[in-house]
Design an enzyme around this catalytic site. Structure first.
Site, PDB file in Angstrom:
ATOM      1  N   ASN A  11      -4.595  -1.990  -4.467  1.00 53.55           N
ATOM      2  CA  ASN A  11      -5.859  -2.016  -3.716  1.00 53.55           C
ATOM      3  C   ASN A  11      -5.734  -1.114  -2.493  1.00 53.55           C
ATOM      4  O   ASN A  11      -6.317  -1.397  -1.446  1.00 53.55           O
ATOM      5  CB  ASN A  11      -6.189  -3.458  -3.320  1.00 53.55           C
ATOM      6  CG  ASN A  11      -7.652  -3.605  -2.952  1.00 53.55           C
ATOM      7  OD1 ASN A  11      -8.439  -2.653  -3.050  1.00 53.55           O
ATOM      8  ND2 ASN A  11      -8.035  -4.784  -2.498  1.00 53.55           N
ATOM      9  N   ASP A  17       0.832  -1.218   0.000  1.00 54.28           N
ATOM     10  CA  ASP A  17       0.000   0.000   0.000  1.00 54.28           C
ATOM     11  C   ASP A  17       0.865   1.267   0.000  1.00 54.28           C
ATOM     12  O   ASP A  17       0.540   2.258  -0.658  1.00 54.28           O
ATOM     13  CB  ASP A  17      -0.926   0.038   1.226  1.00 54.28           C
ATOM     14  CG  ASP A  17      -2.218  -0.731   0.979  1.00 54.28           C
ATOM     15  OD1 ASP A  17      -2.283  -1.475  -0.024  1.00 54.28           O
ATOM     16  OD2 ASP A  17      -3.154  -0.600   1.798  1.00 54.28           O
ATOM     17  N   ASP A  40     -11.054  -2.551  11.238  1.00 52.72           N
ATOM     18  CA  ASP A  40      -9.979  -3.465  10.828  1.00 52.72           C
ATOM     19  C   ASP A  40      -9.632  -4.451  11.950  1.00 52.72           C
ATOM     20  O   ASP A  40      -9.595  -5.666  11.736  1.00 52.72           O
ATOM     21  CB  ASP A  40      -8.731  -2.677  10.405  1.00 52.72           C
ATOM     22  CG  ASP A  40      -8.966  -1.862   9.129  1.00 52.72           C
ATOM     23  OD1 ASP A  40     -10.053  -1.996   8.525  1.00 52.72           O
ATOM     24  OD2 ASP A  40      -8.065  -1.094   8.741  1.00 52.72           O
ATOM     25  N   GLU A  47     -11.201  -5.202   1.133  1.00 51.87           N
ATOM     26  CA  GLU A  47     -10.380  -6.021   0.242  1.00 51.87           C
ATOM     27  C   GLU A  47     -11.174  -7.147  -0.414  1.00 51.87           C
ATOM     28  O   GLU A  47     -10.877  -7.615  -1.508  1.00 51.87           O
ATOM     29  CB  GLU A  47      -9.184  -6.591   1.003  1.00 51.87           C
ATOM     30  CG  GLU A  47      -8.047  -5.601   1.196  1.00 51.87           C
ATOM     31  CD  GLU A  47      -8.287  -4.526   2.226  1.00 51.87           C
ATOM     32  OE1 GLU A  47      -9.452  -4.251   2.576  1.00 51.87           O
ATOM     33  OE2 GLU A  47      -7.298  -3.921   2.681  1.00 51.87           O
ATOM     34  N   LYS A  76       0.149  -6.507   1.603  1.00 46.43           N
ATOM     35  CA  LYS A  76      -0.557  -5.213   1.521  1.00 46.43           C
ATOM     36  C   LYS A  76      -0.142  -4.294   2.680  1.00 46.43           C
ATOM     37  O   LYS A  76       0.027  -3.088   2.486  1.00 46.43           O
ATOM     38  CB  LYS A  76      -2.071  -5.426   1.527  1.00 46.43           C
ATOM     39  CG  LYS A  76      -2.876  -4.155   1.252  1.00 46.43           C
ATOM     40  CD  LYS A  76      -4.351  -4.450   1.102  1.00 46.43           C
ATOM     41  CE  LYS A  76      -5.125  -3.258   0.548  1.00 46.43           C
ATOM     42  NZ  LYS A  76      -5.405  -2.206   1.509  1.00 46.43           N
ATOM     43  N   HIS A  84      -5.258  -9.394   3.136  1.00 55.16           N
ATOM     44  CA  HIS A  84      -4.224  -9.533   4.151  1.00 55.16           C
ATOM     45  C   HIS A  84      -4.772  -9.852   5.529  1.00 55.16           C
ATOM     46  O   HIS A  84      -4.214 -10.646   6.272  1.00 55.16           O
ATOM     47  CB  HIS A  84      -3.369  -8.257   4.191  1.00 55.16           C
ATOM     48  CG  HIS A  84      -4.167  -6.982   4.384  1.00 55.16           C
ATOM     49  ND1 HIS A  84      -3.733  -5.934   5.143  1.00 55.16           N
ATOM     50  CD2 HIS A  84      -5.391  -6.580   3.913  1.00 55.16           C
ATOM     51  CE1 HIS A  84      -4.616  -4.959   5.126  1.00 55.16           C
ATOM     52  NE2 HIS A  84      -5.634  -5.332   4.377  1.00 55.16           N
ATOM     53  N   ARG A  85      -5.911  -9.213   5.887  1.00 49.24           N
ATOM     54  CA  ARG A  85      -6.416  -9.429   7.251  1.00 49.24           C
ATOM     55  C   ARG A  85      -7.036 -10.815   7.415  1.00 49.24           C
ATOM     56  O   ARG A  85      -6.985 -11.395   8.513  1.00 49.24           O
ATOM     57  CB  ARG A  85      -7.407  -8.334   7.654  1.00 49.24           C
ATOM     58  CG  ARG A  85      -6.746  -6.970   7.681  1.00 49.24           C
ATOM     59  CD  ARG A  85      -7.468  -5.910   8.450  1.00 49.24           C
ATOM     60  NE  ARG A  85      -6.898  -4.628   8.087  1.00 49.24           N
ATOM     61  CZ  ARG A  85      -5.705  -4.171   8.502  1.00 49.24           C
ATOM     62  NH1 ARG A  85      -4.971  -4.890   9.338  1.00 49.24           N
ATOM     63  NH2 ARG A  85      -5.246  -3.011   8.085  1.00 49.24           N
TER      64      ARG A  85
HETATM   65  O1  LIG Z   1      -8.428   6.197   6.630  1.00 45.84           O
HETATM   66  C1  LIG Z   1      -7.811   5.141   6.811  1.00 45.84           C
HETATM   67  O2  LIG Z   1      -6.570   5.095   6.974  1.00 45.84           O
HETATM   68  C2  LIG Z   1      -8.584   3.880   6.871  1.00 45.84           C
HETATM   69  C3  LIG Z   1      -9.945   3.918   7.109  1.00 45.84           C
HETATM   70  C4  LIG Z   1     -10.766   2.700   7.268  1.00 45.84           C
HETATM   71  O3  LIG Z   1     -11.593   2.579   6.128  1.00 45.84           O
HETATM   72  P1  LIG Z   1     -13.173   3.008   6.088  1.00 45.84           P
HETATM   73  O4  LIG Z   1     -13.280   4.415   6.462  1.00 45.84           O
HETATM   74  O5  LIG Z   1     -13.500   2.735   4.666  1.00 45.84           O
HETATM   75  O6  LIG Z   1     -13.860   2.099   7.072  1.00 45.84           O
HETATM   76  C5  LIG Z   1      -9.916   1.430   7.432  1.00 45.84           C
HETATM   77  O7  LIG Z   1     -10.695   0.288   7.232  1.00 45.84           O
HETATM   78  C6  LIG Z   1      -8.762   1.432   6.458  1.00 45.84           C
HETATM   79  O8  LIG Z   1      -7.977   0.260   6.606  1.00 45.84           O
HETATM   80  C7  LIG Z   1      -7.849   2.605   6.697  1.00 45.84           C
HETATM   81  C1  LIG Z   2      -9.653  -1.707   4.525  1.00 48.65           C
HETATM   82  C2  LIG Z   2      -8.331  -1.744   4.441  1.00 48.65           C
HETATM   83  O1  LIG Z   2      -7.580  -1.096   3.502  1.00 48.65           O
HETATM   84  P1  LIG Z   2      -7.808   0.205   2.591  1.00 48.65           P
HETATM   85  O2  LIG Z   2      -6.886   1.228   3.133  1.00 48.65           O
HETATM   86  O3  LIG Z   2      -7.431  -0.243   1.213  1.00 48.65           O
HETATM   87  O4  LIG Z   2      -9.252   0.622   2.689  1.00 48.65           O
HETATM   88  C3  LIG Z   2      -7.543  -2.551   5.413  1.00 48.65           C
HETATM   89  O5  LIG Z   2      -6.298  -2.399   5.452  1.00 48.65           O
HETATM   90  O6  LIG Z   2      -8.107  -3.349   6.156  1.00 48.65           O
END
Ligand SMILES: O=C(O)C1=C[C@@H](OP(=O)(O)O)[C@@H](O)[C@H](O)C1
Ligand SMILES: C=C(OP(=O)(O)O)C(=O)O
Length: 429
Positions: A92, A49, A316, A344, A415, A389-390
Protein backbone atom coordinates in the site's frame (compact mmCIF):
# COMPACT_ATOMS: atom_id res chain seq x y z
CA UNK A 1 -7.11 -10.33 15.92
CA UNK A 2 -4.12 -9.08 17.85
CA UNK A 3 -4.79 -6.23 20.25
CA UNK A 4 -2.63 -3.94 22.38
CA UNK A 5 -3.90 -2.67 25.74
CA UNK A 6 -2.41 0.67 26.69
CA UNK A 7 -2.60 1.64 30.38
CA UNK A 8 -3.20 5.25 31.37
CA UNK A 9 -0.02 7.36 31.20
CA UNK A 10 0.16 10.26 33.65
CA UNK A 11 3.20 12.05 32.25
CA UNK A 12 5.62 11.82 29.35
CA UNK A 13 9.16 13.15 28.93
CA UNK A 14 12.31 12.13 27.13
CA UNK A 15 14.11 12.04 23.81
CA UNK A 16 13.26 10.01 20.71
CA UNK A 17 15.65 9.32 17.85
CA UNK A 18 13.30 9.26 14.87
CA UNK A 19 13.23 6.55 12.19
CA UNK A 20 14.04 7.74 8.67
CA UNK A 21 11.54 9.68 6.58
CA UNK A 22 9.39 7.48 4.35
CA UNK A 23 9.04 10.23 1.74
CA UNK A 24 12.79 10.85 1.57
CA UNK A 25 13.73 7.14 1.74
CA UNK A 26 11.62 6.08 -1.23
CA UNK A 27 12.44 9.12 -3.37
CA UNK A 28 16.16 8.73 -2.68
CA UNK A 29 16.14 5.02 -3.52
CA UNK A 30 14.44 5.63 -6.85
CA UNK A 31 16.63 8.59 -7.82
CA UNK A 32 19.78 6.70 -6.80
CA UNK A 33 18.61 3.71 -8.86
CA UNK A 34 18.07 5.95 -11.91
CA UNK A 35 21.31 7.89 -11.53
CA UNK A 36 24.72 7.16 -12.91
CA UNK A 37 27.21 6.19 -10.21
CA UNK A 38 26.81 4.64 -6.78
CA UNK A 39 25.02 6.38 -3.91
CA UNK A 40 25.50 5.62 -0.24
CA UNK A 41 22.07 6.13 1.36
CA UNK A 42 22.40 6.64 5.11
CA UNK A 43 19.74 5.94 7.76
CA UNK A 44 17.17 4.48 5.38
CA UNK A 45 13.79 3.85 7.02
CA UNK A 46 13.21 0.18 7.89
CA UNK A 47 9.50 -0.35 7.18
CA UNK A 48 7.05 -2.05 4.81
CA UNK A 49 6.76 0.91 2.40
CA UNK A 50 10.53 1.08 1.95
CA UNK A 51 10.87 -2.69 1.73
CA UNK A 52 8.44 -2.64 -1.21
CA UNK A 53 10.59 -0.07 -3.02
CA UNK A 54 13.78 -2.02 -2.27
CA UNK A 55 12.26 -5.29 -3.53
CA UNK A 56 10.89 -3.65 -6.67
CA UNK A 57 14.22 -2.06 -7.55
CA UNK A 58 15.92 -5.42 -6.97
CA UNK A 59 13.51 -7.11 -9.39
CA UNK A 60 14.23 -4.36 -11.91
CA UNK A 61 17.91 -5.29 -11.83
CA UNK A 62 19.26 -2.53 -9.59
CA UNK A 63 22.05 -3.71 -7.32
CA UNK A 64 21.59 -2.50 -3.73
CA UNK A 65 24.19 -3.56 -1.16
CA UNK A 66 23.37 -3.43 2.55
CA UNK A 67 26.16 -1.75 4.52
CA UNK A 68 26.35 -1.26 8.29
CA UNK A 69 23.12 -0.40 10.16
CA UNK A 70 20.56 1.18 7.84
CA UNK A 71 23.10 2.34 5.25
CA UNK A 72 22.85 1.00 1.70
CA UNK A 73 24.95 1.37 -1.42
CA UNK A 74 22.73 1.78 -4.49
CA UNK A 75 24.50 1.08 -7.79
CA UNK A 76 22.71 3.43 -10.19
CA UNK A 77 21.44 1.97 -13.44
CA UNK A 78 22.24 5.17 -15.38
CA UNK A 79 18.72 6.06 -16.57
CA UNK A 80 17.39 2.65 -17.63
CA UNK A 81 16.50 -0.39 -15.54
CA UNK A 82 18.31 -3.52 -16.80
CA UNK A 83 15.23 -5.77 -16.45
CA UNK A 84 12.57 -5.16 -19.13
CA UNK A 85 9.83 -7.43 -17.84
CA UNK A 86 8.68 -7.65 -14.21
CA UNK A 87 5.69 -8.18 -11.98
CA UNK A 88 5.89 -5.82 -9.01
CA UNK A 89 3.87 -6.02 -5.78
CA UNK A 90 3.96 -2.70 -3.95
CA UNK A 91 1.72 -3.25 -0.93
CA UNK A 92 0.00 0.00 0.00
CA UNK A 93 3.01 2.24 -0.63
CA UNK A 94 1.89 5.31 -2.56
CA UNK A 95 5.48 6.61 -2.62
CA UNK A 96 6.54 3.44 -4.43
CA UNK A 97 3.51 2.85 -6.65
CA UNK A 98 3.04 6.29 -8.19
CA UNK A 99 6.70 7.18 -8.97
CA UNK A 100 7.47 3.66 -10.26
CA UNK A 101 4.45 3.82 -12.57
CA UNK A 102 5.83 6.96 -14.20
CA UNK A 103 9.44 5.73 -14.40
CA UNK A 104 8.44 2.34 -15.84
CA UNK A 105 6.20 3.95 -18.46
CA UNK A 106 9.44 5.26 -20.00
CA UNK A 107 11.45 2.04 -19.80
CA UNK A 108 10.32 0.32 -23.03
CA UNK A 109 9.43 -2.83 -21.12
CA UNK A 110 6.50 -4.93 -19.98
CA UNK A 111 5.61 -4.36 -16.35
CA UNK A 112 2.74 -5.25 -14.08
CA UNK A 113 2.18 -3.25 -10.87
CA UNK A 114 -0.19 -4.36 -8.11
CA UNK A 115 -0.74 -3.90 -4.40
CA UNK A 116 -2.94 -4.85 -1.47
CA UNK A 117 -6.74 -4.64 -2.03
CA UNK A 118 -6.83 -1.10 -0.58
CA UNK A 119 -4.14 0.03 -3.05
CA UNK A 120 -6.51 -1.11 -5.79
CA UNK A 121 -9.10 1.34 -4.41
CA UNK A 122 -6.69 4.29 -4.33
CA UNK A 123 -6.98 6.47 -7.47
CA UNK A 124 -4.19 6.69 -10.04
CA UNK A 125 -6.21 7.86 -13.06
CA UNK A 126 -4.86 11.42 -13.08
CA UNK A 127 -1.29 10.12 -13.33
CA UNK A 128 -2.17 7.56 -16.02
CA UNK A 129 -3.99 10.27 -18.02
CA UNK A 130 -0.92 12.52 -17.88
CA UNK A 131 1.42 9.71 -18.94
CA UNK A 132 -0.91 8.65 -21.76
CA UNK A 133 -0.99 12.25 -22.96
CA UNK A 134 2.76 11.88 -23.52
CA UNK A 135 2.36 8.58 -25.35
CA UNK A 136 2.64 5.96 -22.58
CA UNK A 137 0.92 2.60 -22.99
CA UNK A 138 -0.73 1.82 -19.66
CA UNK A 139 -3.74 -0.48 -19.19
CA UNK A 140 -6.00 -0.94 -16.19
CA UNK A 141 -6.17 -4.61 -15.25
CA UNK A 142 -9.32 -4.30 -13.11
CA UNK A 143 -11.17 -1.00 -12.64
CA UNK A 144 -10.50 2.05 -14.85
CA UNK A 145 -8.64 4.69 -12.84
CA UNK A 146 -7.19 2.25 -10.29
CA UNK A 147 -4.37 -0.29 -9.92
CA UNK A 148 -3.41 -2.94 -10.85
CA UNK A 149 -1.73 -1.66 -14.02
CA UNK A 150 0.02 -3.16 -17.03
CA UNK A 151 2.68 -1.07 -18.76
CA UNK A 152 3.90 -1.83 -22.29
CA UNK A 153 6.61 -0.29 -24.49
CA UNK A 154 5.55 2.93 -26.21
CA UNK A 155 6.88 5.86 -28.20
CA UNK A 156 7.15 8.58 -25.58
CA UNK A 157 6.86 12.11 -26.91
CA UNK A 158 7.30 14.44 -24.01
CA UNK A 159 8.18 17.43 -26.19
CA UNK A 160 5.07 19.33 -25.24
CA UNK A 161 3.20 20.47 -22.18
CA UNK A 162 1.89 17.60 -20.08
CA UNK A 163 -1.20 18.49 -18.05
CA UNK A 164 -1.75 16.81 -14.67
CA UNK A 165 -4.45 17.21 -12.06
CA UNK A 166 -3.15 17.73 -8.55
CA UNK A 167 -6.30 17.84 -6.42
CA UNK A 168 -6.42 14.13 -5.50
CA UNK A 169 -2.76 13.48 -4.69
CA UNK A 170 0.46 15.44 -5.08
CA UNK A 171 2.22 12.12 -5.70
CA UNK A 172 1.12 12.26 -9.37
CA UNK A 173 3.08 15.46 -9.96
CA UNK A 174 5.98 14.07 -7.93
CA UNK A 175 5.97 10.94 -10.12
CA UNK A 176 6.06 12.95 -13.36
CA UNK A 177 8.77 15.27 -12.06
CA UNK A 178 11.03 12.38 -11.09
CA UNK A 179 10.47 10.36 -14.29
CA UNK A 180 10.46 12.94 -17.07
CA UNK A 181 14.16 13.86 -16.94
CA UNK A 182 14.73 10.30 -18.24
CA UNK A 183 13.45 11.43 -21.65
CA UNK A 184 16.41 13.80 -22.03
CA UNK A 185 14.02 16.23 -23.77
CA UNK A 186 12.80 19.59 -22.57
CA UNK A 187 9.42 19.00 -21.02
CA UNK A 188 6.89 21.11 -19.15
CA UNK A 189 4.25 19.93 -16.71
CA UNK A 190 1.16 22.10 -16.24
CA UNK A 191 -0.86 21.60 -13.06
CA UNK A 192 -4.55 21.72 -13.94
CA UNK A 193 -6.66 23.19 -11.14
CA UNK A 194 -5.74 23.01 -7.48
CA UNK A 195 -2.61 21.28 -6.15
CA UNK A 196 -2.88 19.68 -2.70
CA UNK A 197 -0.15 18.65 -0.23
CA UNK A 198 2.26 21.19 -1.77
CA UNK A 199 5.23 20.73 0.59
CA UNK A 200 5.75 17.20 -0.76
CA UNK A 201 6.63 18.76 -4.12
CA UNK A 202 9.39 20.71 -2.37
CA UNK A 203 10.85 17.41 -1.10
CA UNK A 204 10.79 16.06 -4.66
CA UNK A 205 12.47 19.13 -6.18
CA UNK A 206 15.08 19.28 -3.42
CA UNK A 207 16.13 15.66 -3.90
CA UNK A 208 16.11 15.91 -7.72
CA UNK A 209 18.47 18.89 -7.41
CA UNK A 210 20.83 16.86 -5.23
CA UNK A 211 20.96 14.31 -8.05
CA UNK A 212 21.81 17.10 -10.48
CA UNK A 213 18.46 17.80 -12.18
CA UNK A 214 17.12 21.36 -12.02
CA UNK A 215 13.47 22.20 -12.50
CA UNK A 216 12.36 25.72 -13.46
CA UNK A 217 9.09 26.57 -11.86
CA UNK A 218 6.37 29.11 -12.23
CA UNK A 219 4.87 28.98 -8.73
CA UNK A 220 2.79 25.81 -8.36
CA UNK A 221 1.43 26.05 -11.91
CA UNK A 222 4.13 25.05 -14.31
CA UNK A 223 7.33 23.02 -13.93
CA UNK A 224 9.86 22.89 -16.77
CA UNK A 225 12.70 20.39 -17.00
CA UNK A 226 15.32 21.50 -19.51
CA UNK A 227 16.51 18.76 -21.86
CA UNK A 228 19.91 17.16 -21.67
CA UNK A 229 19.86 16.67 -17.89
CA UNK A 230 20.46 13.29 -16.27
CA UNK A 231 20.57 12.07 -12.69
CA UNK A 232 24.09 11.82 -11.30
CA UNK A 233 24.86 10.38 -7.88
CA UNK A 234 25.84 12.96 -5.28
CA UNK A 235 27.88 10.20 -3.60
CA UNK A 236 25.96 10.15 -0.36
CA UNK A 237 22.51 11.13 0.94
CA UNK A 238 21.55 11.06 4.62
CA UNK A 239 17.84 10.43 5.19
CA UNK A 240 16.30 12.82 7.73
CA UNK A 241 14.10 11.55 10.54
CA UNK A 242 10.41 11.27 9.67
CA UNK A 243 8.53 14.47 10.51
CA UNK A 244 5.11 12.76 10.36
CA UNK A 245 6.29 10.09 12.82
CA UNK A 246 7.56 12.91 15.04
CA UNK A 247 4.04 14.31 15.38
CA UNK A 248 2.86 11.63 17.85
CA UNK A 249 5.69 12.28 20.29
CA UNK A 250 5.46 16.05 19.98
CA UNK A 251 1.72 15.96 20.58
CA UNK A 252 2.35 13.74 23.62
CA UNK A 253 4.69 16.41 25.03
CA UNK A 254 2.05 19.11 24.48
CA UNK A 255 -0.67 17.04 26.17
CA UNK A 256 1.17 15.35 29.03
CA UNK A 257 3.95 17.51 30.33
CA UNK A 258 7.10 16.89 28.42
CA UNK A 259 9.53 18.13 27.47
CA UNK A 260 9.65 15.60 24.65
CA UNK A 261 12.47 16.04 22.17
CA UNK A 262 12.63 14.39 18.77
CA UNK A 263 15.99 14.09 17.05
CA UNK A 264 16.35 13.86 13.28
CA UNK A 265 14.16 16.74 12.09
CA UNK A 266 14.18 20.43 12.87
CA UNK A 267 14.41 23.88 11.31
CA UNK A 268 16.70 22.60 8.54
CA UNK A 269 14.29 19.85 7.44
CA UNK A 270 12.99 19.59 3.87
CA UNK A 271 9.76 17.95 5.09
CA UNK A 272 6.57 20.01 5.25
CA UNK A 273 5.36 18.08 8.29
CA UNK A 274 7.84 19.92 10.51
CA UNK A 275 5.18 22.64 10.40
CA UNK A 276 3.16 20.46 12.76
CA UNK A 277 5.25 22.21 15.42
CA UNK A 278 3.65 25.54 14.42
CA UNK A 279 0.22 24.00 14.83
CA UNK A 280 1.13 22.81 18.34
CA UNK A 281 2.28 26.33 19.16
CA UNK A 282 -1.12 27.64 18.05
CA UNK A 283 -2.63 25.11 20.49
CA UNK A 284 -0.62 26.72 23.29
CA UNK A 285 2.29 24.27 23.57
CA UNK A 286 5.86 25.42 24.24
CA UNK A 287 7.89 24.62 21.14
CA UNK A 288 11.66 24.96 20.61
CA UNK A 289 13.37 24.16 17.32
CA UNK A 290 17.02 23.43 16.60
CA UNK A 291 18.40 22.64 13.15
CA UNK A 292 17.91 18.90 13.64
CA UNK A 293 15.62 18.59 16.65
CA UNK A 294 12.28 19.79 17.98
CA UNK A 295 11.22 19.94 21.61
CA UNK A 296 7.70 20.38 22.93
CA UNK A 297 6.37 20.87 26.43
CA UNK A 298 2.91 21.55 27.78
CA UNK A 299 1.89 25.22 27.77
CA UNK A 300 0.62 27.28 30.69
CA UNK A 301 -3.03 26.26 30.40
CA UNK A 302 -4.44 22.97 31.67
CA UNK A 303 -5.95 22.09 28.29
CA UNK A 304 -4.82 22.71 24.72
CA UNK A 305 -6.42 25.71 23.00
CA UNK A 306 -9.28 24.92 20.63
CA UNK A 307 -8.32 25.42 16.99
CA UNK A 308 -9.76 25.96 13.51
CA UNK A 309 -7.03 25.28 10.95
CA UNK A 310 -6.55 24.63 7.23
CA UNK A 311 -4.33 21.54 7.25
CA UNK A 312 -3.97 20.86 3.51
CA UNK A 313 -0.19 21.36 3.73
CA UNK A 314 0.29 18.68 6.43
CA UNK A 315 -2.27 15.96 5.65
CA UNK A 316 -0.45 13.17 7.55
CA UNK A 317 0.44 15.05 10.73
CA UNK A 318 -3.07 16.53 10.66
CA UNK A 319 -4.42 13.18 11.85
CA UNK A 320 -2.46 13.65 15.07
CA UNK A 321 -4.27 16.97 15.60
CA UNK A 322 -7.64 15.23 15.26
CA UNK A 323 -6.80 13.11 18.32
CA UNK A 324 -5.08 16.02 20.10
CA UNK A 325 -8.45 17.79 19.80
CA UNK A 326 -9.70 15.45 22.57
CA UNK A 327 -7.50 17.46 24.94
CA UNK A 328 -8.66 20.92 23.80
CA UNK A 329 -10.76 23.45 25.71
CA UNK A 330 -13.46 23.62 23.03
CA UNK A 331 -14.60 22.41 19.60
CA UNK A 332 -11.79 22.09 17.02
CA UNK A 333 -12.07 22.19 13.22
CA UNK A 334 -9.67 20.51 10.79
CA UNK A 335 -10.23 21.90 7.29
CA UNK A 336 -9.30 21.09 3.71
CA UNK A 337 -8.44 17.44 4.32
CA UNK A 338 -10.52 15.71 1.64
CA UNK A 339 -7.47 13.72 0.48
CA UNK A 340 -7.85 11.70 3.72
CA UNK A 341 -10.61 9.81 1.92
CA UNK A 342 -8.24 8.12 -0.54
CA UNK A 343 -5.36 7.14 1.72
CA UNK A 344 -4.78 3.94 3.71
CA UNK A 345 -8.49 3.99 4.52
CA UNK A 346 -11.19 6.66 4.32
CA UNK A 347 -9.52 8.52 7.17
CA UNK A 348 -12.33 11.08 7.59
CA UNK A 349 -14.89 8.34 8.18
CA UNK A 350 -12.54 6.20 10.29
CA UNK A 351 -11.43 9.10 12.46
CA UNK A 352 -15.04 10.19 13.12
CA UNK A 353 -16.12 6.67 14.16
CA UNK A 354 -13.16 6.07 16.47
CA UNK A 355 -13.19 9.54 18.10
CA UNK A 356 -16.84 8.97 18.98
CA UNK A 357 -15.84 5.75 20.80
CA UNK A 358 -13.82 7.80 23.29
CA UNK A 359 -16.69 10.24 23.85
CA UNK A 360 -16.09 13.05 21.34
CA UNK A 361 -18.91 14.57 19.33
CA UNK A 362 -17.79 14.58 15.71
CA UNK A 363 -19.21 16.32 12.66
CA UNK A 364 -17.79 14.69 9.53
CA UNK A 365 -17.96 16.94 6.47
CA UNK A 366 -16.87 16.16 2.92
CA UNK A 367 -13.50 17.80 3.53
CA UNK A 368 -13.48 18.72 7.21
CA UNK A 369 -13.86 17.31 10.68
CA UNK A 370 -15.26 19.15 13.68
CA UNK A 371 -14.28 17.50 16.96
CA UNK A 372 -15.97 18.52 20.21
CA UNK A 373 -14.02 17.00 23.09
CA UNK A 374 -15.91 15.22 25.87
CA UNK A 375 -15.68 16.52 29.44
CA UNK A 376 -14.34 13.06 30.35
CA UNK A 377 -12.83 10.55 27.94
CA UNK A 378 -14.58 7.18 27.78
CA UNK A 379 -12.18 4.58 29.21
CA UNK A 380 -11.49 1.16 27.75
CA UNK A 381 -12.46 1.96 24.15
CA UNK A 382 -11.53 -0.67 21.56
CA UNK A 383 -10.06 1.30 18.65
CA UNK A 384 -10.21 -0.18 15.16
CA UNK A 385 -7.28 0.82 12.98
CA UNK A 386 -8.45 -0.05 9.42
CA UNK A 387 -4.98 -1.28 8.41
CA UNK A 388 -3.92 2.36 8.73
CA UNK A 389 -0.65 2.91 10.59
CA UNK A 390 -1.59 6.49 11.44
CA UNK A 391 -4.91 5.51 13.02
CA UNK A 392 -2.99 3.16 15.32
CA UNK A 393 -0.28 5.69 16.20
CA UNK A 394 -2.66 8.65 16.74
CA UNK A 395 -4.96 6.79 19.08
CA UNK A 396 -2.10 5.83 21.42
CA UNK A 397 -2.44 9.46 22.62
CA UNK A 398 -5.78 8.60 24.25
CA UNK A 399 -3.80 6.86 27.04
CA UNK A 400 -2.53 10.32 28.05
CA UNK A 401 -6.09 11.22 29.09
CA UNK A 402 -5.94 9.05 32.23
CA UNK A 403 -7.91 6.17 30.68
CA UNK A 404 -6.92 2.80 29.25
CA UNK A 405 -7.38 2.22 25.52
CA UNK A 406 -7.10 -0.86 23.31
CA UNK A 407 -5.54 -0.61 19.85
CA UNK A 408 -6.74 -3.34 17.51
CA UNK A 409 -4.30 -4.82 15.00
CA UNK A 410 -1.40 -2.66 16.25
CA UNK A 411 1.09 -4.21 13.82
CA UNK A 412 -0.31 -2.10 10.97
CA UNK A 413 2.24 0.51 12.13
CA UNK A 414 4.81 -1.53 10.14
CA UNK A 415 3.94 0.56 7.06
CA UNK A 416 6.18 3.36 8.35
CA UNK A 417 7.18 2.69 11.99
CA UNK A 418 7.38 -0.99 13.05
CA UNK A 419 8.50 -0.36 16.65
CA UNK A 420 6.31 2.67 17.29
CA UNK A 421 4.61 1.32 20.41
CA UNK A 422 7.92 0.39 22.09
CA UNK A 423 9.29 3.87 21.48
CA UNK A 424 6.05 5.49 22.70
CA UNK A 425 6.13 3.38 25.90
CA UNK A 426 9.63 4.62 26.70
CA UNK A 427 8.31 8.18 27.10
CA UNK A 428 5.94 7.22 29.94
CA UNK A 429 7.15 8.52 33.32
O1 LIG B 1 4.84 12.45 -1.67
C1 LIG B 1 4.83 11.93 -0.54
O2 LIG B 1 5.85 11.45 -0.01
C2 LIG B 1 3.55 11.90 0.20
C3 LIG B 1 2.53 12.76 -0.15
C4 LIG B 1 1.26 12.85 0.60
O3 LIG B 1 0.24 12.28 -0.20
P1 LIG B 1 -0.83 13.15 -1.08
O4 LIG B 1 -0.09 14.00 -2.00
O5 LIG B 1 -1.60 12.07 -1.74
O6 LIG B 1 -1.62 13.95 -0.08
C5 LIG B 1 1.32 12.13 1.96
O7 LIG B 1 0.04 11.94 2.47
C6 LIG B 1 2.01 10.79 1.82
O8 LIG B 1 2.07 10.12 3.07
C7 LIG B 1 3.43 10.96 1.34
C1 LIG C 1 -0.85 8.56 2.91
C2 LIG C 1 0.19 7.84 3.34
O1 LIG C 1 0.90 6.96 2.59
P1 LIG C 1 1.17 6.79 1.01
O2 LIG C 1 2.60 7.15 0.82
O3 LIG C 1 0.90 5.34 0.75
O4 LIG C 1 0.24 7.71 0.26
C3 LIG C 1 0.65 7.97 4.75
O5 LIG C 1 1.75 7.46 5.07
O6 LIG C 1 -0.04 8.55 5.58
Amino acid sequence: METLDLSPIARVAGTVKLPGSKSISNRTLLLAALASGATRVRDLLDSDDVQHMLSALGLLGVKIEPLAGRDFLVHGAGGAFPVKSADLFLGNAGTAFRPLTAALALMQGQYRLSGVPRMHERPIGDLVDALREAGADIAYLANPGFPPLAIAPAEFSAGKVIPVKGNVSSQFLTALLMALPLTGETVAIEVVGELISKPYIEITLNLMARFGVKVERDGWQRFTIAGGQAYVSPGEIAVEGDASSASYFLAAGAIAGGPVRVEGVGRASIQGDVRFAEALEALGAKVTLGDTWIEVAKGDTEKLKAFDLDLNHIPDAAMTLAVAALFADGPCVLRNIESWRVKETDRLAAMAIELRKVGAEVDEGRDYLKVTPPSRLTGGASIDTYDDHRMAMCFSLVALGGVPVTINDPRCVAKTFPDYFDVFAQLAQ
